[in-house]
Design a protein around this motif. Sequence first.
Motif, PDB file in Angstrom:
ATOM      1  N   PHE A 170       0.831  -1.205   0.000  1.00 15.96           N
ATOM      2  CA  PHE A 170       0.000   0.000   0.000  1.00 15.96           C
ATOM      3  C   PHE A 170       0.867   1.258   0.000  1.00 15.96           C
ATOM      4  N   ALA A 171       1.931   1.250   0.800  1.00 16.18           N
ATOM      5  CA  ALA A 171       2.805   2.418   0.883  1.00 16.18           C
ATOM      6  C   ALA A 171       3.439   2.719  -0.466  1.00 16.18           C
ATOM      7  N   ASP A 172       3.859   1.695  -1.183  1.00 20.01           N
ATOM      8  CA  ASP A 172       4.498   1.924  -2.476  1.00 20.01           C
ATOM      9  C   ASP A 172       3.503   2.400  -3.526  1.00 20.01           C
ATOM     10  N   ILE A 173       2.285   1.873  -3.488  1.00 19.37           N
ATOM     11  CA  ILE A 173       1.255   2.348  -4.419  1.00 19.37           C
ATOM     12  C   ILE A 173       0.936   3.812  -4.136  1.00 19.37           C
ATOM     13  N   LEU A 174       0.795   4.149  -2.847  1.00 18.86           N
ATOM     14  CA  LEU A 174       0.504   5.536  -2.481  1.00 18.86           C
ATOM     15  C   LEU A 174       1.658   6.456  -2.851  1.00 18.86           C
ATOM     16  N   ASN A 175       2.876   5.973  -2.739  1.00 11.09           N
ATOM     17  CA  ASN A 175       4.043   6.775  -3.108  1.00 11.09           C
ATOM     18  C   ASN A 175       4.022   7.105  -4.603  1.00 11.09           C
ATOM     19  N   ASP A 176       3.685   6.119  -5.417  1.00 11.90           N
ATOM     20  CA  ASP A 176       3.591   6.359  -6.862  1.00 11.90           C
ATOM     21  C   ASP A 176       2.493   7.366  -7.188  1.00 11.90           C
ATOM     22  N   PHE A 177       1.373   7.259  -6.487  1.00  9.08           N
ATOM     23  CA  PHE A 177       0.278   8.199  -6.726  1.00  9.08           C
ATOM     24  C   PHE A 177       0.689   9.619  -6.319  1.00  9.08           C
ATOM     25  N   ALA A 178       1.416   9.736  -5.199  1.00 12.29           N
ATOM     26  CA  ALA A 178       1.880  11.052  -4.750  1.00 12.29           C
ATOM     27  C   ALA A 178       2.817  11.675  -5.781  1.00 12.29           C
ATOM     28  N   MET A 179       3.715  10.882  -6.342  1.00  9.19           N
ATOM     29  CA  MET A 179       4.630  11.405  -7.355  1.00  9.19           C
ATOM     30  C   MET A 179       3.885  11.782  -8.630  1.00  9.19           C
TER      31      MET A 179
END
Length: 436
Positions: free
Chosen positions: A144-153
């Motif tokens: 989840f953290a990595d998916i959210l990180n991609d969305f933030a970028m």
Amino acid sequence: MELVDEAAVLATEKYGSQETWKYRLKGDVINRERQADGSSRTGGSITGAFKSIFLPQGYPESVSDDYVEYQIWDTLQAFSSSMSGTLATQASLKGVGVGNQAATVAAATVTWLLRDGTGMLGRILFAWLKGNKLDSEAKKWRLFADILNDFAMFIEILAPYYPPMFTLIACIAGVFKSIVGVAGGATRAALTVHQARRNNMADISAKDGSQETLVNLAGLLVSLVLIPLVTDNPRLTFALFFLFTALHLFANYKAVRSVVMETLNEARLSIVLEQYLSDGRVLSPREANPKEPVFLEWRKEVPIKLGVSLRELVTSTQDLQLALKHHHKPFLIGIQQGCVSVCLSSEASVADEIEAACQALCLAAVMKASPPPPQQLRQLALAKGQDPWVLVSESYKFMDQMFPAFLLDLEKAKWLTDRTLLDWNEWRVDWRKKMS
């Protein structure tokens, strides 16, 4: 006088599994001879130096069996994230006015401070709300953290194209990245606990940092070539971002899938218990982990709450009498509003916690509309249409017959039963054994 054979081996020693040495007596001199090929700890070869710098001491015996596979995928995802981050950073700098003569230092500073401030608040709030979930569901929150990180970028890259909304978008991205920092760091620590086999968490964490630094350095070198190509070229920017994002998500999925944890959380216990009730076989950690879901479930058909307050279980004296009927366990189980709740006594052991969770899972399986419960639960399912306390009472009888053998089989299958990752809350209840 006893003569010593000059060819005799006086002593042998080894450095982990990497090299073996023998000491032989030749005349009055003891010679040390290498008996197996391996990389020298002192850096006698490039491979040996690389292992010494980037791998934990005692590798591979000092880490879990899944360490190498996880680190390979983790390295690939770190490189992809580094490249995506470069593109997002360029967009952020452009958005705050770098290269724009009309932009002011004060405006850029205010935007940066607002972004950092909202991120700090988001970090505190997320740790408060979800911090206790990060141990029990480390794989899910890691992904989840990595998916959210991609969305933030992604929204950072979009932000410069919406100047009036740039500050708001930057703040939202800051909140998302703060959540990523908490979830990613905490779950990485949980995975490090799993990987450490010699109480060497600090060493593994330090070497993981070295590996990530090396990857980021490689990403930096590639970025120096990439940045001139994507500047003022939004199509190429988005094309490369989606390429690196796809690679990042795939590598992260493979990384969390490669982890084989021997501690039981609710998902792994449910998988093992379902198989056991179906054919009497307990899956090993290596068999059960690939079946564990790695995406967060926002709602369950029959939720299970572990370690609740007594008031969530009983609402009257009659309820408490029914809860204690035919009861001899250091936990209480009840069904309220379609939810299975468990009260735990302060006297409960880890085995009792596993048994209570198993009983709750059995009740949840019976209460679900589909799929049908395993064959061994069919008899228990006959009480489904009756009063919930009748169903609970029958489940105690079922667990008395099933659980002792199940616990022994768990230990034989190499599951850890001296500790768990079950998501227990902190409530502990002591009740009167008899009520007038």
